[in-house]
Design an enzyme around this catalytic site. Structure first.
Site, mmCIF file in Angstrom:
data_model
loop_
_atom_site.group_PDB
_atom_site.id
_atom_site.type_symbol
_atom_site.label_atom_id
_atom_site.label_comp_id
_atom_site.label_asym_id
_atom_site.label_seq_id
_atom_site.Cartn_x
_atom_site.Cartn_y
_atom_site.Cartn_z
ATOM 1 N N GLU A 125 0.797 -1.268 0.058
ATOM 2 C CA GLU A 125 0.139 0.031 0.042
ATOM 3 C C GLU A 125 0.841 1.187 0.045
ATOM 4 O O GLU A 125 1.846 1.279 0.757
ATOM 5 C CB GLU A 125 -0.943 -0.030 1.153
ATOM 6 C CG GLU A 125 -2.023 1.260 0.927
ATOM 7 C CD GLU A 125 -2.763 1.429 2.546
ATOM 8 O OE1 GLU A 125 -3.847 2.216 2.354
ATOM 9 O OE2 GLU A 125 -2.365 1.032 3.550
ATOM 10 N N ASP A 166 -3.368 11.991 -2.270
ATOM 11 C CA ASP A 166 -3.660 13.361 -2.317
ATOM 12 C C ASP A 166 -4.072 13.716 -4.146
ATOM 13 O O ASP A 166 -3.431 13.211 -4.998
ATOM 14 C CB ASP A 166 -2.149 14.191 -2.342
ATOM 15 C CG ASP A 166 -2.385 15.895 -2.116
ATOM 16 O OD1 ASP A 166 -2.973 16.390 -2.748
ATOM 17 O OD2 ASP A 166 -1.537 16.334 -1.378
ATOM 18 N N LYS A 220 -4.635 20.990 -9.204
ATOM 19 C CA LYS A 220 -4.142 21.780 -10.285
ATOM 20 C C LYS A 220 -3.455 21.080 -11.301
ATOM 21 O O LYS A 220 -2.777 20.112 -11.181
ATOM 22 C CB LYS A 220 -3.243 22.779 -9.579
ATOM 23 C CG LYS A 220 -3.817 23.843 -8.728
ATOM 24 C CD LYS A 220 -2.908 24.690 -8.130
ATOM 25 C CE LYS A 220 -3.482 25.927 -7.139
ATOM 26 N NZ LYS A 220 -2.621 26.818 -6.663
ATOM 27 N N ASP A 280 -12.389 9.548 -2.755
ATOM 28 C CA ASP A 280 -13.499 10.242 -2.674
ATOM 29 C C ASP A 280 -13.512 11.389 -3.766
ATOM 30 O O ASP A 280 -14.527 11.935 -3.857
ATOM 31 C CB ASP A 280 -13.685 10.655 -1.331
ATOM 32 C CG ASP A 280 -12.717 11.952 -0.938
ATOM 33 O OD1 ASP A 280 -11.419 11.796 -1.185
ATOM 34 O OD2 ASP A 280 -13.281 12.965 -0.842
ATOM 35 N N THR A 282 -10.507 2.828 4.937
ATOM 36 C CA THR A 282 -9.501 3.651 5.630
ATOM 37 C C THR A 282 -10.218 4.389 6.588
ATOM 38 O O THR A 282 -11.198 4.602 6.600
ATOM 39 C CB THR A 282 -8.674 4.298 4.738
ATOM 40 O OG1 THR A 282 -9.392 5.408 4.228
ATOM 41 C CG2 THR A 282 -8.386 3.338 3.481
ATOM 42 N N GLU A 283 -9.182 5.307 7.440
ATOM 43 C CA GLU A 283 -9.864 6.218 8.251
ATOM 44 C C GLU A 283 -10.316 7.251 7.703
ATOM 45 O O GLU A 283 -11.579 7.772 7.962
ATOM 46 C CB GLU A 283 -8.687 6.727 9.110
ATOM 47 C CG GLU A 283 -8.167 5.875 10.110
ATOM 48 C CD GLU A 283 -7.136 4.976 9.837
ATOM 49 O OE1 GLU A 283 -6.408 4.193 10.563
ATOM 50 O OE2 GLU A 283 -6.651 4.928 8.469
ATOM 51 N N TYR A 284 -9.867 7.703 6.331
ATOM 52 C CA TYR A 284 -10.472 8.840 5.265
ATOM 53 C C TYR A 284 -11.712 8.174 4.741
ATOM 54 O O TYR A 284 -12.796 9.137 4.962
ATOM 55 C CB TYR A 284 -9.643 8.947 4.274
ATOM 56 C CG TYR A 284 -8.637 10.240 4.727
ATOM 57 C CD1 TYR A 284 -8.836 11.357 5.294
ATOM 58 C CD2 TYR A 284 -7.136 10.022 4.545
ATOM 59 C CE1 TYR A 284 -7.973 12.105 5.548
ATOM 60 C CE2 TYR A 284 -6.363 10.898 4.757
ATOM 61 C CZ TYR A 284 -6.466 12.049 5.214
ATOM 62 O OH TYR A 284 -5.675 13.036 5.477
ATOM 63 N N GLU A 285 -11.875 6.967 4.542
ATOM 64 C CA GLU A 285 -13.118 6.530 3.974
ATOM 65 C C GLU A 285 -14.146 6.591 4.907
ATOM 66 O O GLU A 285 -15.237 7.092 4.624
ATOM 67 C CB GLU A 285 -12.999 4.994 3.464
ATOM 68 C CG GLU A 285 -13.928 4.549 2.641
ATOM 69 C CD GLU A 285 -13.498 3.068 2.161
ATOM 70 O OE1 GLU A 285 -14.366 2.437 1.561
ATOM 71 O OE2 GLU A 285 -12.345 2.787 2.164
#
Length: 214
Positions: free
Chosen positions: A44, A118, A122, A154, A191-194
């Protein structure tokens, strides 16, 4: 992701060298020796606090996992989880994931995960996106013939860009999910973000793609 500095982080890393490395080049081509058993290696790139990779290692003991993270404080969170679980099929690598060919030999990896990378929105920063063609080339170099890349985000813009980038690179898109949590996909490990984003009602995008046969 910015985390507060954790006191004694480097000392903790040094004291647990059986689980974590800060110089993976010493094990290039020899990663199987870091594990209890010789099994397919999945990596990962950008593990964050490590919920995904730790739970994957628990769920799939027949696979060896390498967690790769650049930020020391994030990796300490992964290490703390590993010190509790002591999983024989999980190793941690505290390095810049852009230099994977320095740490893995050609054909050493069987599968790659990119989770909530990330987005670098831009256009001038497109080369920094982990699904940009130069990164794909690096992944392909260290991967076995026909290896897979699994990607979750996301960010709709990054997902659309990644679909195009992978296709243009010649990869085969096996499956695509535009709303992972609203689908019938089974076995998803978040994941934590998910967890954070899905709780806000944001759709989670996912894809599985295969590199061309060598």
């Amino acid at each position: 992701m910015r985390l507060r500095n954790k006191p004694g982080a480097m000392e903790t890393i040094k004291d647990n060298s059986q689980y974590i490395l800060t110089d993976g080049s010493l094990w290039k081509g020899k990663w199987q020796e870091r594990f209890a058993k010789e099994q397919p290696i999945h990596i990962e790139v950008g593990s964050g606090k490590g919920q995904f990779i730790v739970e994957m290692a628990k769920a799939h003991p027949d696979i060896n996992y390498v967690s790769i993270e650049l930020q020391t404080n994030a990796m300490i969170s992964v290490l703390e989880k590993q010190l509790v679980e002591q999983l024989p099929n999980l190793q941690l690598l505290l390095v810049n994931g852009a230099d994977l060919t320095d740490f893995f030999a050609e054909g050493e990896v069987s599968q790659i995960y990119l989770n909530f990378s990330d987005p670098w929105p831009k256009k001038k920063h497109a080369k920094r996106r982990l699904t940009y063609k130069t990164f794909l080339k690096t992944y392909e170099t260290i991967s076995k013939s026909g290896a897979q890349l699994h990607f979750k985000t996301d960010n709709q813009g990054l997902f659309e860009y990644s679909l195009a980038s992978l296709s243009q690179y010649g990869m085969v898109l096996n499956q695509v999910w535009l709303d992972l949590h609203g689908s019938d996909y089974e076995g998803n490990i978040m994941t934590e973000y998910e967890e954070k984003f899905s709780a806000k009602g944001q759709p989670i995008y996912r894809l599985e793609a295969t590199f061309k046969e060598k």
